[in-house]
Design an enzyme around this catalytic site. Structure first.
Site, PDB file in Angstrom:
ATOM      1  N   CYS A  80      11.863  89.273  83.333  1.00 13.07           N
ATOM      2  CA  CYS A  80      12.647  88.060  83.538  1.00 13.07           C
ATOM      3  C   CYS A  80      11.768  86.929  84.059  1.00 13.07           C
ATOM      4  O   CYS A  80      11.971  85.767  83.724  1.00 13.07           O
ATOM      5  CB  CYS A  80      13.758  88.348  84.520  1.00 13.07           C
ATOM      6  SG  CYS A  80      13.150  89.221  85.958  1.00 13.07           S
ATOM      7  N   LYS A 109      26.334 100.514  86.055  1.00 13.16           N
ATOM      8  CA  LYS A 109      26.209 100.719  84.603  1.00 13.16           C
ATOM      9  C   LYS A 109      24.798 100.343  84.155  1.00 13.16           C
ATOM     10  O   LYS A 109      24.406  99.186  84.212  1.00 13.16           O
ATOM     11  CB  LYS A 109      27.200  99.855  83.831  1.00 13.16           C
ATOM     12  CG  LYS A 109      27.191 100.217  82.342  1.00 13.16           C
ATOM     13  CD  LYS A 109      27.854  99.191  81.465  1.00 13.16           C
ATOM     14  CE  LYS A 109      26.897  98.188  80.865  1.00 13.16           C
ATOM     15  NZ  LYS A 109      25.895  98.754  79.934  1.00 13.16           N
ATOM     16  N   GLU A 134      14.198  81.332  76.248  1.00  9.14           N
ATOM     17  CA  GLU A 134      13.598  82.577  76.732  1.00  9.14           C
ATOM     18  C   GLU A 134      13.462  83.544  75.558  1.00  9.14           C
ATOM     19  O   GLU A 134      14.449  83.930  74.951  1.00  9.14           O
ATOM     20  CB  GLU A 134      14.490  83.202  77.814  1.00  9.14           C
ATOM     21  CG  GLU A 134      13.882  84.459  78.397  1.00  9.14           C
ATOM     22  CD  GLU A 134      14.822  85.222  79.320  1.00  9.14           C
ATOM     23  OE1 GLU A 134      16.013  85.343  79.000  1.00  9.14           O
ATOM     24  OE2 GLU A 134      14.345  85.697  80.371  1.00  9.14           O
ATOM     25  N   GLU A 179      21.270  87.676  88.692  1.00  6.97           N
ATOM     26  CA  GLU A 179      19.827  87.541  88.463  1.00  6.97           C
ATOM     27  C   GLU A 179      19.663  87.405  86.965  1.00  6.97           C
ATOM     28  O   GLU A 179      19.878  88.370  86.227  1.00  6.97           O
ATOM     29  CB  GLU A 179      19.073  88.792  88.947  1.00  6.97           C
ATOM     30  CG  GLU A 179      19.215  89.084  90.422  1.00  6.97           C
ATOM     31  CD  GLU A 179      18.295  88.243  91.292  1.00  6.97           C
ATOM     32  OE1 GLU A 179      17.526  87.414  90.760  1.00  6.97           O
ATOM     33  OE2 GLU A 179      18.343  88.417  92.514  1.00  6.97           O
TER      34      GLU A 179
END
Ligand code: NAP
Ligand code: MG
Length: 486
Positions: free
Chosen positions: A299, A191, A396, A265
């Site tokens: 990331c 997906k 983040e 991850e």
């Protein structure tokens, strides 16, 4: 014009816009199940927009649990009847063919990625798509050599794997997931992220043209619920997820009572450590690349800069003058350094976090460059002289926002770099190899770059510590999560 601080001549570039006529976007994009493009049983579609203009690009099928079930059934059938029975050499031939077809259609894929994601064409053209092909080539090479990856052990594929990926490197994340899974003999239900499905659907077309047996890879588009339906499907053997730590946590909880394998991850808050003996200009470029590359939607973005106190003012001055020269704007312009933020939601999140930082009292800087009037564009910026308690040193942002603080000793630098819930990557800048090795060994980060940043290679494993997740993608290590090793 001569810039007095950096003595760099600031050239004006004429626009150089990449042509888009190479790409044909279907107005309505179906699901790819069992080797065919099929209507979603939900009959529902949603729009994908071009974030540089805010205008819709195409309609994307919204897969529900029934569609996911059909995709899993197709993948199971392909696993049982074809893919798990095929020799590694044969599987490798498919992967090599796919890699070559990606190279042949690289320009088309790059333009499509830039239109749907908003990233600069020079990145999709020079980084994303070449790495996508490289990943398929790399794992094609492993397909018939798996017994050498784990010598002396009996290995088997896992079965059907469910893969859920984010929007920041849409096709690259698909390649990171699909290539090793297929090399190991698994079949896939993947997906893509809701806002960036188009390149994954074009990849599906390439897989079809490559003659990949029906059902080996199935693409189900949709939102979070589609992802959740994959996670909870009883006939999936493994989930591979790349995305936010919050959703990663949800997934881990929801499959805790099952025997599904899992790799995560997740997010990051990676630090650069710049020592006073570093090549300063090179480090400035590396820091810029580390956080402003891909609008900070990386990331492993180097979002915390730790400067040795003695060079702090000099470094920040150079950083400011370099930032004044960054080109933010039309992602299709080959001169653009920073493109559009992928969606209104992400754009709003970044703005809110920047405002909260300004309110909290960080020394804020953004260059005076002008932004386009339409689309989601954000100036690169930083907060200087912040402590580790400053909220943006911890959260983040996933946007072009840097925090800067100083250190006096190596121990202090390491302590500050490790002072995070994450542990994805780090950058160390110094002229001395011994200092780099000593620092790198003490950093709790999956990847440590020395005198460079954001360099990727399919042969090199990537992954995190702590809340950045577990499992490795890339390299020989990237095979293990797709194998049962006895
Ligand atoms: P996200 O919201 O977690 O979404 C990631 C994927 O999960 C999307 O496909 C999303 O679908 C889907 N999803 C959402 N809710 C779900 C649920 N309940 N169950 C199953 N799937 C669900 O992350 P994002 O904001 O798109 O991506 C940014 C994050 O990814 C950042 O934190 C970044 O650090 C991380 N990231 C990590 C790496 C790495 O290698 N460590 C690489 C890239 C990005 P929708 O798109 O429809 O929401
Ligand atoms: Mg889009």
């Amino acid at each position: 014009m001569l810039d007095t601080e950096s003595k760099i001549v600031n050239f004006e570039y004429a626009p150089s816009i990449e042509a888009i006529d190479i790409v044909r976007i279907e107005p309505k994009n179906k699901l790819f199940i069992g080797g065919k493009f099929v209507e979603p049983t939900s009959k529902k579609y949603f729009a994908s927009i071009n974030p540089a203009t805010g205008e819709p690009l195409a309609q994307i099928a919204d897969a529900n649990a029934k569609d996911v079930d059909l995709a899993v059934k197709a993948a199971r059938k392909a696993y049982n009847t074809v893919w798990s029975k095929m020799s590694g050499k044969e599987r490798g031939r498919y992967l090599f063919r796919i890699a070559r077809m990606i190279q042949e259609r690289a320009r088309e894929l790059a333009v499509l990625e830039t239109l749907d994601n908003g990233k600069p064409i020079k990145e999709s053209r020079d980084i994303d798509i070449p790495l996508v092909a490289a990943h398929f080539f790399y794992y094609a090479g492993w397909a018939d050599k798996l017994e050498y990856a784990v010598p002396g052990r009996a290995i088997q594929p896992l079965g059907v794997v469910g893969q859920i990926i984010p929007w920041n490197f849409p096709l690259l994340m698909a390649a990171w997931k699909i290539a090793p899974a297929l090399a190991c003999g698994n079949t896939v239900v993947i997906k893509p992220a809701e806002t960036t499905s188009l390149s994954c659907l074009l990849l599906a077309q390439i897989l079809q043209e490559a003659g990949l047996p029906d059902g080996v890879v199935n693409v189900v588009t949709g939102a979070g619920e589609t992802g959740a339906a994959i996670v909870s499907h009883p006939d999936i053997n493994k989930i591979a997820f790349t995305g936010s730590t919050d959703v990663g946590r949800l997934i881990q909880k929801s499959i805790a009572h099952t025997d599904k394998r899992l790799t995560l991850e997740l997010g990051g808050k990676s630090a650069h450590i710049v020592y006073e003996d570093a090549a300063i200009e090179q480090a400035v470029e590396g820091v810029i690349n580390g956080i402003y590359f891909n609008q900070g939607h990386v990331c492993c973005a180097g979002s915390r800069l730790l400067l040795e106190e003695s060079i702090s003012d000099l470094f920040v001055g150079k950083l400011k003058s370099r930032m004044e020269k960054l080109r933010v704007g039309n992602p299709l312009d080959k001169n653009t350094d920073i493109g559009a933020i992928n969606s209104a939601t992400e754009f709003g999140k970044i703005k809110k976090l920047i405002d909260s930082g300004i309110e909290e009292g960080g020394e804020f800087f953004e260059p005076s460059i002008e932004l386009p009037k339409k689309g989601f564009f954000q100036k690169p910026c930083f907060f200087n002289k912040v402590s580790s308690a400053f909220s943006l040193s911890r959260v983040e942002v996933f946007g072009p926002v840097l925090t800067i603080s100083t250190f006096r000793t190596t121990q202090e630098a390491i302590m500050k770099a490790n002072d995070t819930q994450y542990g994805l990557a780090a950058g160390v800048w110094s002229e001395k190899g011994s200092k780099i090795h000593k620092t790198a060994a003490a950093l709790k980060a999956g990847v440590v770059w020395a005198n460079t940043y954001n360099k990727f290679d399919p042969s090199s494993p990537f992954g995190g510590f702590n809340e950045s997740g577990f499992g490795r993608e890339g390299g020989r290590h990237g095979l293990f999560p797709y194998l049962s090793i006895k």
